[in-house]
Design a protein around this motif. Structure first.
Motif, short mmCIF file in Angstrom:
data_model
loop_
_atom_site.label_atom_id
_atom_site.label_comp_id
_atom_site.label_asym_id
_atom_site.label_seq_id
_atom_site.Cartn_x
_atom_site.Cartn_y
_atom_site.Cartn_z
N GLY A 247 0.73 -1.26 0.02
CA GLY A 247 0.05 0.04 -0.02
C GLY A 247 0.85 1.22 -0.05
N LEU A 248 0.32 2.18 0.57
CA LEU A 248 0.78 3.56 0.30
C LEU A 248 0.49 4.42 1.64
CD1 LEU A 248 2.17 5.92 -1.67
CD2 LEU A 248 -0.22 6.52 -2.06
N ARG A 249 1.12 5.22 2.33
CA ARG A 249 0.95 5.89 3.32
C ARG A 249 0.23 7.30 2.82
NH1 ARG A 249 4.35 3.93 7.73
NH2 ARG A 249 6.30 3.28 7.01
N LEU A 250 -0.75 7.89 3.46
CA LEU A 250 -1.66 8.74 2.80
C LEU A 250 -1.46 10.09 3.57
CD1 LEU A 250 -5.02 6.74 2.66
CD2 LEU A 250 -3.39 7.60 0.91
N ALA A 251 -1.09 9.99 5.04
CA ALA A 251 -1.07 11.36 5.87
C ALA A 251 -0.42 11.06 6.91
CB ALA A 251 -2.81 11.56 6.35
N PRO A 252 0.16 12.25 7.83
CA PRO A 252 0.99 12.02 8.89
C PRO A 252 0.22 11.18 9.95
CG PRO A 252 0.66 14.22 8.09
CD PRO A 252 -0.42 13.48 7.37
N SER A 253 1.14 10.66 10.75
CA SER A 253 0.51 9.89 11.92
C SER A 253 -0.12 10.84 13.04
CB SER A 253 1.80 9.00 12.59
OG SER A 253 1.29 8.51 13.81
N ALA A 254 -1.25 10.47 13.50
CA ALA A 254 -1.89 11.27 14.57
C ALA A 254 -1.22 11.09 16.05
CB ALA A 254 -3.22 10.53 14.76
N PHE A 255 -0.14 10.23 16.00
CA PHE A 255 0.38 10.11 17.24
C PHE A 255 2.02 10.63 17.18
CE2 PHE A 255 -2.42 6.56 16.93
CZ PHE A 255 -3.14 6.78 17.91
N GLY A 256 2.25 11.41 16.10
CA GLY A 256 3.40 12.35 16.09
C GLY A 256 4.75 11.47 15.67
N ALA A 343 6.65 -8.34 -21.17
CA ALA A 343 7.61 -8.65 -20.58
C ALA A 343 7.18 -10.21 -20.24
CB ALA A 343 7.97 -8.07 -19.34
N ARG A 344 8.07 -11.13 -20.09
CA ARG A 344 7.73 -12.67 -19.77
C ARG A 344 7.68 -12.86 -18.21
NH1 ARG A 344 10.80 -16.58 -24.22
NH2 ARG A 344 9.44 -15.93 -26.08
N SER A 345 8.76 -12.11 -17.42
CA SER A 345 8.83 -12.14 -15.99
C SER A 345 7.62 -11.66 -15.28
CB SER A 345 10.18 -11.63 -15.60
OG SER A 345 9.93 -10.15 -15.77
N THR A 346 7.63 -12.19 -13.94
CA THR A 346 6.51 -11.62 -13.20
C THR A 346 7.07 -10.44 -12.16
OG1 THR A 346 7.21 -13.24 -11.45
CG2 THR A 346 5.45 -13.89 -13.13
N LEU A 347 6.09 -9.79 -11.78
CA LEU A 347 6.64 -8.95 -10.80
C LEU A 347 6.33 -9.56 -9.40
CD1 LEU A 347 4.37 -5.39 -11.58
CD2 LEU A 347 7.04 -5.77 -11.70
N PRO A 348 7.37 -9.31 -8.39
CA PRO A 348 7.09 -10.09 -7.02
C PRO A 348 5.63 -9.34 -6.46
CG PRO A 348 8.90 -8.31 -7.20
CD PRO A 348 8.74 -8.69 -8.50
N PHE A 349 5.50 -7.99 -6.67
CA PHE A 349 4.15 -7.38 -6.00
C PHE A 349 4.23 -6.14 -7.00
CE2 PHE A 349 8.15 -6.43 -3.50
CZ PHE A 349 8.44 -4.99 -3.86
N LEU A 350 2.92 -5.58 -6.84
CA LEU A 350 2.50 -4.42 -7.50
C LEU A 350 2.29 -3.40 -6.40
CD1 LEU A 350 1.77 -2.66 -9.92
CD2 LEU A 350 -0.72 -3.75 -9.75
N MET A 351 3.27 -2.50 -6.19
CA MET A 351 3.31 -1.19 -5.37
C MET A 351 3.49 0.05 -5.72
SD MET A 351 4.07 -1.30 -1.11
CE MET A 351 6.13 -1.82 -1.63
N TYR A 352 3.88 0.10 -6.85
CA TYR A 352 4.45 1.43 -7.78
C TYR A 352 3.82 1.49 -9.08
CZ TYR A 352 8.43 1.39 -4.36
OH TYR A 352 9.24 1.17 -3.14
#
Length: 381
Positions: A247-256, A343-352
């Motif tokens: 996933g992706l961080r969206l916003a600052p942490s509420a805990f500082g 491409a013939r290769s796979t992606l280890p994951f899709l995050m970008y």
């Protein structure tokens, strides 16, 4: 166009000491009992389920040169769960064709766009809306429904970079020695990762997640896709269903905590992989040892090496069973085949964002040369 769509080398003495502390059950105890830490102020990190937060997430991609047909694949915040509700996806630009597509085997959905050379400089914008909220496991309750058997089998299977035999199995057995229940196993593995691995800021992107290579080299330094992959692989190797959640961080942490949030206006490099383990009676339980290690390494100018430190202890407790809802989940899949790719290769994951043209696949870890930006803003719920 636009469309809506609702093996291990010896460790240093301090690392051995850290591991003994964790395995003796002291890791998450009160920091005031530690010599040298009694005067330190413990911080707060207590994510709890509450109100939903609504975000608009915008990904913009521009490919500077036209070299044959250009293809782009953008991840979608597509996980629907008790912590996230996908709402809408709308896209625009000068793509010759664009559609929501899916990996044929894993079922992961993504926005696929294709640009013919005559379309000019490829440009694509994806706007998604979603709602998120924090998670925390009520360990006193055991009322979660049973999970689909096929999903649990998938969460016990090896992947290309997560083999479950050899050194992975040996390490998992070491980390869970004496464990009687699946919860005991998960706790042992979580503590082992925090004690044995470390955040390596020089790792590109989020890492590759090649856990066999890491364990065989004895170098357990990496980033979230490496560190949480170790957790997931070790869990699977002793029969506990587990999965990475990309996933992706969206916003600052509420805990500082500066390392546990993102700058909403510019989320380039804010990709973050979390993890889940499935426990009977509790269902899918949130886990994130990688972020514990990130706080230890980067939250303060000094590398904190003891997870009982008052800066780290609340995070180590909170991320065993909980997450903060300032993050969006793309998907949980490994070994992805991109629909339409040459491409013939796979992606280890899709995050970008991923792209390719006649010269091959772009470097998704170089957003300045690839020219993509990601930003988020919080909307009124």
């Amino acid at each position: 166009m636009s469309r809506p769509l609702s093996r291990p080398m010896p460790h240093r003495t301090h690392d051995l000491n850290r591991r003994r502390l964790l395995q003796s059950g002291l890791a998450l105890g009160a920091s005031a009992t530690l010599p040298g830490l009694a005067l330190a102020q413990e911080r707060r990190f207590e994510p709890r389920p509450g109100a939903w937060r609504r975000f608009e997430l915008v990904t913009t991609v521009t490919v500077p040169e036209v070299k044959g047909t250009t293809r782009l694949w953008l991840p979608l915040p597509d996980v629907a769960s008790d912590y996230q509700r996908p709402l809408d996806h709308v896209w625009g630009g000068n793509a010759t064709r664009a559609r929501i597509a899916a990996d044929p085997l894993r079922g992961v959905r993504m926005l696929y766009a294709e640009f013919a050379p005559e379309a000019g400089t490829p440009s694509l914008t994806l706007t998604s809306q979603l709602e998120t909220r924090s998670r925390a496991t009520d360990w006193s309750a055991r009322n979660a429904p049973a999970e689909d058997a096929a999903l649990l089998r998938a969460a016990l299977a090896p992947t290309e970079l997560l083999p479950l035999d050899g050194i992975v199995r040996e390490t998992a057995l070491t980390a869970t020695r004496g464990a009687k229940t699946d919860l005991d196993k998960v706790r042992g593995i979580y503590d082992w990762v925090v004690a044995s691995a470390h955040r390596e800021p020089k790792t590109r992107g989020c890492g590759s997640g090649d856990i066999k290579a890491m364990l065989e080299s004895g170098n357990l330094g990496g980033k979230c896709a490496d560190l949480n992959a170790i957790f997931v692989g070790l869990c699977r190797a002793v029969g506990v269903p587990a999965r990475d959640v990309y996933g992706l961080r969206l916003a600052p942490s509420a805990f500082g905590y500066k390392e546990l949030g993102g700058n909403s206006a510019s989320l380039k490099g804010a990709q973050h992989c979390r993890a889940e383990a499935w426990l009977a009676g509790h269902g899918w339980v949130a886990m994130d040892p990688a972020d514990v290690l990130k706080v230890m390494r980067q939250e303060t100018p000094e590398w904190i090496r003891d997870p009982r430190h008052p800066v780290v202890a609340p995070v180590a407790r909170g991320l065993f069973g909980g997450w903060e809802g300032n993050w969006a989940a793309w998907n949980t899949a490994h070994d992805i085949r991109l629909p339409g790719s040459s491409a013939r290769s796979t992606l280890p994951f899709l995050m970008y964002p991923i792209g390719e043209n006649a010269e091959g696949r772009f470097d998704e870890l170089s957003p300045d040369s690839f020219r993509y930006t990601i930003a988020a803003r919080e909307l009124a719920a």
